[in-house]
Design an enzyme around this catalytic site. Sequence first.
Site, PDB file in Angstrom:
ATOM      1  N   GLU A  29       0.816  -1.214   0.000  1.00  0.00           N
ATOM      2  CA  GLU A  29       0.000   0.000   0.000  1.00  0.00           C
ATOM      3  C   GLU A  29       0.856   1.273   0.000  1.00  0.00           C
ATOM      4  OE1 GLU A  29      -3.639  -0.384   2.601  1.00  0.00           O
ATOM      5  OE2 GLU A  29      -2.562  -2.169   3.268  1.00  0.00           O
ATOM      6  N   SER A 159      -6.758  -2.418   1.792  1.00  0.00           N
ATOM      7  CA  SER A 159      -7.021  -1.738   0.522  1.00  0.00           C
ATOM      8  C   SER A 159      -7.518  -2.669  -0.582  1.00  0.00           C
ATOM      9  CB  SER A 159      -5.765  -0.991   0.029  1.00  0.00           C
ATOM     10  OG  SER A 159      -5.478   0.091   0.881  1.00  0.00           O
ATOM     11  N   TYR A 229      -9.422   3.999  -5.101  1.00  0.00           N
ATOM     12  CA  TYR A 229      -8.332   4.963  -5.243  1.00  0.00           C
ATOM     13  C   TYR A 229      -8.194   5.609  -6.616  1.00  0.00           C
ATOM     14  CZ  TYR A 229      -6.981   2.808  -0.863  1.00  0.00           C
ATOM     15  OH  TYR A 229      -6.982   2.339   0.418  1.00  0.00           O
ATOM     16  N   ARG A 267     -11.197   3.082  11.335  1.00  0.00           N
ATOM     17  CA  ARG A 267     -12.388   2.923  10.492  1.00  0.00           C
ATOM     18  C   ARG A 267     -12.811   1.464  10.515  1.00  0.00           C
ATOM     19  NH1 ARG A 267     -10.651   3.147   5.270  1.00  0.00           N
ATOM     20  NH2 ARG A 267     -11.574   1.107   4.835  1.00  0.00           N
ATOM     21  N   ASP A 269     -15.204  -1.407   8.780  1.00  0.00           N
ATOM     22  CA  ASP A 269     -15.950  -1.731   7.564  1.00  0.00           C
ATOM     23  C   ASP A 269     -17.037  -2.758   7.870  1.00  0.00           C
ATOM     24  OD1 ASP A 269     -14.280   0.000   6.229  1.00  0.00           O
ATOM     25  OD2 ASP A 269     -12.964  -1.583   5.454  1.00  0.00           O
ATOM     26  N   GLU A 283     -13.749  -5.687   9.004  1.00  0.00           N
ATOM     27  CA  GLU A 283     -12.396  -5.441   9.493  1.00  0.00           C
ATOM     28  C   GLU A 283     -12.298  -4.044  10.092  1.00  0.00           C
ATOM     29  OE1 GLU A 283      -9.279  -4.400   6.449  1.00  0.00           O
ATOM     30  OE2 GLU A 283     -10.753  -5.246   5.068  1.00  0.00           O
ATOM     31  N   ASN A 285      -9.582  -0.776  10.238  1.00  0.00           N
ATOM     32  CA  ASN A 285      -8.385  -0.128   9.696  1.00  0.00           C
ATOM     33  C   ASN A 285      -7.869   0.843  10.757  1.00  0.00           C
ATOM     34  OD1 ASN A 285      -8.444  -0.834   6.583  1.00  0.00           O
ATOM     35  ND2 ASN A 285     -10.536  -0.474   7.246  1.00  0.00           N
ATOM     36  N   GLY A 289      -6.840   5.541   5.131  1.00  0.00           N
ATOM     37  CA  GLY A 289      -6.356   6.446   4.104  1.00  0.00           C
ATOM     38  C   GLY A 289      -6.809   7.877   4.332  1.00  0.00           C
TER      39      GLY A 289
END
Length: 319
Positions: A29, A159, A229, A267, A269, A283, A285, A289
């Site tokens: 990443e 990602s 992205y 974050r 998800d 998951e 994070n 990002g």
Amino acid sequence: MNAALSLPRTTDPTAFGRVAVLMGGTSSEREVSLDSGRNVLEALQSRGVDAFAVDGIPALVDAIRAGKVDRVFNILHGNKGGGEDGVLQGLLDALKVPYTGSGVLGSALSMDKIRTKQVWLSVGLPTPGYLRLGKGDDVHDAARKVGMPLIIKPSCEGSSVGISRVFDDAGLDDAVSLAARYPGELLMEQMVVGDELTVGILADGGGHVALPSIRIVPKGEWYDYNAKYVAEDTQYLCPGLDGAAEDEIRAIALAAFEAAGCNGWGRVDVMRDRASGAFFLLEVNTAPGMTSHSLVPKAAREVGADFEELCWRVLETSL
């Protein structure tokens, strides 16, 4: 659920000292991290913070040894040279250098999707059924146990790297080959058909607050790396839900974040099953990002925190 933020802990940029914005690194990443890092650096400098860029952990160690670093804004993504797997956090703890985000436990656990799911299930939090795939396992037999459609992904990547959606037996071997390019175990998971959502978490007033959810509507079939992205046609609806459903997803996300030992910011998800309306955790994070496409900044704007203010709030988690 009220997500209004309390007043910042400080308004003095000198309170942070010299801040190394740690970005880049050697994980899969890297490019996303460099993009995030440049944005964070610009935001902090615009608020008067004495911040500078550092690319990767060896360069950070050199800067610390030279006495140039008072604290670290960690925006490295991923593991094995990234900054989300607990290795960096252990190093900084040993060197007594404050840093943003989760510590060793939350970082290491959340980077491993399988063990995160085990913790969630142990406290009664919902997550899709799964099997761990070891080397040499019969993936076709595993797929019969999990049931189609299913997801195959590396347990320790982010990602959407190395992830495949599998709808029939013919697609299994290629999906396993792709995921096996990355280190760590493989995860075979039931596919939840429905809405993909995410909930940002931010330290606030001695605890954490769940920001408004975001419902992700990609132009293509699913929210892959390109949709995250590159593509400009992915829609982000914030808040993603309303009424009791919005309250429920934020409560589940906050519980999931804290159950995994995370702190500071992050974050979570989540998938919402289209047929039942039930939520399933995917998951956490721990260094999300911060690019033009990223989700935590979008949610923060809904509670009155622009990008510069969000970066300030995240930096405060190191105080």
